[in-house]
Design an enzyme around this catalytic site. Sequence first.
Site, PDB file in Angstrom:
ATOM      1  N   VAL A 120       1.038  -1.051   0.004  1.00 22.69           N
ATOM      2  CA  VAL A 120      -0.076  -0.019   0.048  1.00 22.69           C
ATOM      3  C   VAL A 120       0.853   1.289  -0.081  1.00 22.69           C
ATOM      4  O   VAL A 120       1.596   1.573   0.998  1.00 22.69           O
ATOM      5  CB  VAL A 120      -1.092  -0.065   1.298  1.00 22.69           C
ATOM      6  CG1 VAL A 120      -1.876   1.252   1.273  1.00 22.69           C
ATOM      7  CG2 VAL A 120      -2.040  -1.210   1.211  1.00 22.69           C
ATOM      8  N   PRO A 121       1.117   2.065  -1.260  1.00 21.90           N
ATOM      9  CA  PRO A 121       2.371   2.732  -1.359  1.00 21.90           C
ATOM     10  C   PRO A 121       2.426   4.177  -0.736  1.00 21.90           C
ATOM     11  O   PRO A 121       2.215   5.116  -1.414  1.00 21.90           O
ATOM     12  CB  PRO A 121       2.108   2.964  -2.928  1.00 21.90           C
ATOM     13  CG  PRO A 121       0.828   2.750  -3.267  1.00 21.90           C
ATOM     14  CD  PRO A 121       0.239   1.869  -2.266  1.00 21.90           C
ATOM     15  N   CYS A 122       2.366   4.255   0.431  1.00 22.97           N
ATOM     16  CA  CYS A 122       2.548   5.495   1.392  1.00 22.97           C
ATOM     17  C   CYS A 122       3.607   6.360   0.782  1.00 22.97           C
ATOM     18  O   CYS A 122       3.831   7.631   1.033  1.00 22.97           O
ATOM     19  CB  CYS A 122       2.507   5.256   2.602  1.00 22.97           C
ATOM     20  SG  CYS A 122       3.611   3.990   3.364  1.00 22.97           S
ATOM     21  N   HIS A 123       4.656   5.552   0.176  1.00 28.51           N
ATOM     22  CA  HIS A 123       5.676   6.127  -0.309  1.00 28.51           C
ATOM     23  C   HIS A 123       5.649   7.029  -1.265  1.00 28.51           C
ATOM     24  O   HIS A 123       6.381   8.245  -1.586  1.00 28.51           O
ATOM     25  CB  HIS A 123       7.041   5.438  -0.601  1.00 28.51           C
ATOM     26  CG  HIS A 123       6.748   4.461  -1.675  1.00 28.51           C
ATOM     27  ND1 HIS A 123       5.950   3.059  -1.407  1.00 28.51           N
ATOM     28  CD2 HIS A 123       6.801   4.310  -2.974  1.00 28.51           C
ATOM     29  CE1 HIS A 123       5.829   2.634  -2.574  1.00 28.51           C
ATOM     30  NE2 HIS A 123       6.399   3.335  -3.467  1.00 28.51           N
ATOM     31  N   ARG A 124       4.504   6.901  -2.042  1.00 37.78           N
ATOM     32  CA  ARG A 124       3.939   7.924  -3.199  1.00 37.78           C
ATOM     33  C   ARG A 124       3.287   9.227  -2.740  1.00 37.78           C
ATOM     34  O   ARG A 124       2.875   9.970  -3.783  1.00 37.78           O
ATOM     35  CB  ARG A 124       3.222   6.908  -4.187  1.00 37.78           C
ATOM     36  CG  ARG A 124       3.940   5.938  -4.771  1.00 37.78           C
ATOM     37  CD  ARG A 124       3.117   5.113  -5.568  1.00 37.78           C
ATOM     38  NE  ARG A 124       3.781   3.823  -6.224  1.00 37.78           N
ATOM     39  CZ  ARG A 124       3.107   2.698  -6.485  1.00 37.78           C
ATOM     40  NH1 ARG A 124       1.729   2.728  -6.407  1.00 37.78           N
ATOM     41  NH2 ARG A 124       3.656   1.577  -6.880  1.00 37.78           N
TER      42      ARG A 124
END
Length: 161
Positions: A120-124
């Site tokens: 779940v790409p919180c880095h984006r």
Amino acid sequence: MRWTVLDSPIGEFSVASDGETVCGAHFGRVESAAGEPADTLSRQAIDELRAYFAGDLTAFTIPVSVPRGSDFERAVWREMTPIPYGETLTYGEVARRVGDPGAARAVGVACNRNPVPVIVPCHRIVGAGGKLVGFGGGLPRKVHLLELEARVALRDAWYGA
């Protein structure tokens, strides 16, 4: 919930499965993590993460569940999940999309509490103007993930996926 640890370019990364879904991920080694995947889903998760870190996978297919979180956090996590590989949104934009335009800082807190980072790409999620601010895994890891995705996105655009 069974944890498995993977050696990755951003250090050890632990992944949890309940046998039906991936329900947790953690930067570093979770003490109870096994070296080898305990079930088919854990093996698939580790294989997909290895492919992701190698630049060979741009979308995870493993089933994910989020076993906790407030309604607001869950809304943020749902909003970040479909952000395309190699792209970013700002905390403010995510706040607007979940219906609370003044909640950019709360979006940052929700990102920090994301129980399944990378998948779940919180880095984006980035700060206003594309600035890199805060990341539960540390800014060097966020930079690494964003640079990886940018390189792969450019490669695929130039040479075809």
